[in-house]
Design an enzyme around this catalytic site. Structure first.
Site, PDB file in Angstrom:
ATOM      1  N   SER A   1       0.824  -1.206   0.000  1.00 57.21           N
ATOM      2  CA  SER A   1       0.000   0.000   0.000  1.00 57.21           C
ATOM      3  C   SER A   1       0.863   1.264   0.000  1.00 57.21           C
ATOM      4  O   SER A   1       1.889   1.336   0.672  1.00 57.21           O
ATOM      5  CB  SER A   1      -0.872  -0.014   1.257  1.00 57.21           C
ATOM      6  OG  SER A   1      -1.596   1.187   1.344  1.00 57.21           O
TER       7      SER A   1
ATOM      8  N   CYS B   1       0.792   3.989  10.291  1.00 51.59           N
ATOM      9  CA  CYS B   1       1.337   5.087   9.507  1.00 51.59           C
ATOM     10  C   CYS B   1       2.003   6.098  10.438  1.00 51.59           C
ATOM     11  O   CYS B   1       1.360   6.645  11.327  1.00 51.59           O
ATOM     12  CB  CYS B   1       0.259   5.788   8.688  1.00 51.59           C
ATOM     13  SG  CYS B   1       0.937   7.179   7.752  1.00 51.59           S
TER      14      CYS B   1
ATOM     15  N   GLY C   1      -3.388   3.876   1.113  1.00 46.30           N
ATOM     16  CA  GLY C   1      -4.139   4.095   2.347  1.00 46.30           C
ATOM     17  C   GLY C   1      -5.278   5.086   2.122  1.00 46.30           C
ATOM     18  O   GLY C   1      -5.065   6.184   1.625  1.00 46.30           O
TER      19      GLY C   1
END
Lengths: 333, 299
Positions: free
Chosen positions: A33, A142, A58
């Site tokens: 991703s 993240c 994301g």
């Protein structure tokens, strides 16, 4: 180019991977991703249908413009990024992005990120019945956003809460992307599996910083960033090794498991070739993802597929499953 | 429609050094050379490729530095399927690439990005370039002049030792203006000094076409001319000043922007440039050529 090996076409290798809840990939290689957009950019270079799965950028509930530049700086054999989850928001992703991938027929795994467990739940609920979506990856790792993000990935109880919330609203396979920025990734892996995760993916980026010595301040606008690329590969392989060990005695109900992990691990971190990918598989990954290498060489992800197949043929491996975690069983020298 | 980019292993055909830190590298790049349009760029790995080995595919000879480097296409030799890139050996990556020698193989991705756009009916273009930013303009001038469009060239450099790409323009430019900051070549000053005069004279003249040019900036005053568009590439301050002068004069202006770039094809989201509405444009995908009002050049 010399080819000394003869490759027998008569003995096909079974590269398929079962990620749980009926999600079976034709091969173990997927995109990571945030390194491949929503497919259209990469489709100019490779046939996406040859991927095991496509994991999209994301995606959040509302559109995000992302962080101010500079967002990227090179490091030795790697890159440090702080993109900040720039994305058009779930509604536009469902309406405008997923149909392209769905038409191709490649399994689509949507990476989602929320500020609260409820937001993850809402995102998952919206994706539950979207045609073409084969799975959900929870981004709880993240490092480049203020809220949510890595916060959930560093606390086993919060992470479990996010997973449990999502589990209630979707029948899709749920993959949890773990942060390596923790003391013991095994604790995190066990927590999310016990909360209902079907698989874990690791690692997300390592937090890092580069300082501009002339200007005497961090290069990235936000200071901190996430490190990826070949520089982190040995670190990431070890995290997969650790997670595999931790999950070997955990099954989905939390009871005692067998010697091998029943919960699939998707390994990633600095993969540039099939050789690199095999390290992750031997450390315990059932599948792998190619991330930063796509920036440099967009065909890498397919080269990894063919390279793994070739390796299996060369070593007389009938099924890739034989190799998953094999380095644990060989013992240490 | 812009052609799909290709990943190619390209053999170095020529390597030339100019002055203290410029170099041009020629590469046999097949379809990239055939398809490239002015303003487009390539991403080139700074290390040569290794041959395939031990069952795994061809790889770069090093992962450090990891990322490819973006280069505007400087010139194209279609007959030989060659592209030329103009580099400035200042950063680590470009200095490594500057050590390339003919015969070596480098991985090239391209052509990428949106090219300069010339509207039907445009008769006269003004190219405003600074430093290594002249690269895409030389390709543009050559191509557009070949289509019968008059092309005025205005290039600026730090000093005589850093003048690059100027000689090539003599073959096709209608008029040429050269400035250097220290006056060691051409006229002393900045491109914007000359640009201001060119646009002022243009705005007071209704019917005029440029026929005789100034080769060095020491000649007669700029020939009055009306420009259908300005194409600009160079340092950010120059682009911004050029865009402002163009806007004031009512001349459409396209700028080729430069930003730190990770991938070159729209997936890493690093090369962002703010738009007036606060969102970000990607230089690699939405650009590198923008209408000057599309982006905030000071961002």
């Amino acid at each position: 180019m010399r080819r000394r090996r003869s490759i027998s076409l008569a003995s096909p290798v079974d590269l398929s991977v079962d990620l749980g809840r009926g999600l079976i990939l034709a091969n173990p290689v997927m995109t990571a991703s945030g390194t491949c957009g929503y497919g259209e950019e990469l489709a100019r270079f490779i046939d996406l249908r040859q991927l095991g799965a496509f994991v999209v950028k994301g995606t959040t509930l509302h559109p995000r413009v992302g962080n101010p530049p500079p967002r990227l700086v090179e490091t030795p054999a790697g890159v440090l990024n702080s993109i900040g989850l720039q994305n058009p928001g779930i509604d536009r992703v469902i309406a405008e992005k997923i149909p392209f991938l769905a038409r191709l027929g490649v399994p689509v795994i949507v990476n989602i990120a929320g500020d609260t467990p409820a937001e993850y739940g809402e995102l998952a609920a919206r994706l539950d019945k979207v045609s073409g979506v084969a799975g959900i990856e929870l981004n709880i790792s993240c490092p480049n956003v203020e809220k949510g993000g890595m916060l959930f990935g560093a606390d086993p109880q919060l992470a479990a809460e996010v997973v449990a919330t999502v589990r209630q609203v979707t029948r899709l396979p749920v993959i949890v992307k773990l942060s390596p920025n923790v003391t013991d990734i095994g604790i995190m892996a066990r927590a999310v599996v016990q909360a209902g995760a079907d698989a874990v993916s690791l690692v997300n980026t390592y937090t890092g910083m580069v300082i501009d010595v002339e200007r005497r301040r961090p290069v990235l606008a936000r200071g901190v960033g996430g490190l990826s690329g070949p520089a982190i590969r040995p670190l990431a392989v070890y995290q997969v090794w650790q997670a595999y060990r931790a999950l070997s005695d955990t099954d989905r109900e939390g009871g005692g498991g067998g010697e091998r992990s029943k919960v699939p691990i998707i390994g990633m971190g600095g993969i540039t070739s099939a050789r690199d990918a095999l390290e992750f598989i031997l450390a315990g990954a059932s599948a792998v993802a190619v991330g930063t290498a796509t920036f440099v060489r967009p065909v890498t992800v397919l080269e990894v597929v063919s390279g793994i197949r070739e390796y299996c043929q060369r070593h007389g491996i009938r099924s890739l499953r034989q190799l998953v975690g094999a380095a644990h069983r060989e013992g240490l020298a | 429609m812009v052609a799909a980019p290709q990943l190619q292993d390209a053999v170095v055909t020529r390597m030339e050094r100019h002055g203290s830190h410029f170099f041009t590298i020629g590469l046999r790049a097949g379809s990239i050379a055939r398809q490239a349009e002015p303003g487009q760029f390539v991403m080139i790995a700074v290390h040569p490729q290794l041959a395939a080995d031990s069952g795994f595919l061809a790889i770069s000879s090093s992962w450090d530095p990891l990322l490819r480097r973006p280069f505007s296409i400087y010139r194209v030799n279609s007959a030989e399927e060659e592209i030329f890139l103009l580099g400035q050996a200042t950063g680590r990556g470009s200095r490594i690439l500057a050590a390339a020698v003919p015969g070596q193989v480098y991985s090239v991705l391209g052509p990428l990005g949106r090219p300069f756009r010339v509207e039907p009916g445009w008769k006269h273009l003004l190219l405003v370039g600074g430093g290594a930013g002249v690269a895409p303009l030389v390709f543009a001038g050559e191509r557009f002049a070949a289509r019968g469009i008059a092309v005025t060239v205005l290039f600026g450099f730090r000093n005589a030792g850093s003048v690059i790409g100027w000689e090539a323009t003599s073959a096709w430019a209608t008029s040429r203006y050269l400035v250097t900051e220290d006056g060691s070549a051409g006229k002393k000053g900045l491109v914007t000094d000359v640009l201001r005069r060119l646009l002022a004279s243009a705005s007071t003249t209704t019917t005029s076409t440029s026929s005789s040019g100034c080769d060095c900036g020491h000649g007669p005053a700029p020939t009055p001319a009306r420009f259908d568009a300005i194409l600009a590439c160079g340092p950010a301050v120059m682009l911004k000043a050029t865009a402002e002068l163009a806007r004031a004069a009512g001349v459409p202006c396209q700028v080729s922007a430069e930003r730190t770039m990770g991938c070159g094809f729209g997936v890493c989201l690093s090369c962002v440039l703010p738009r007036p509405d606060g969102s970000y444009a990607l230089v690699c995908q939405d650009g590198p050529v923008f209408a000057s009002e599309e982006v905030d050049l000071s961002g």
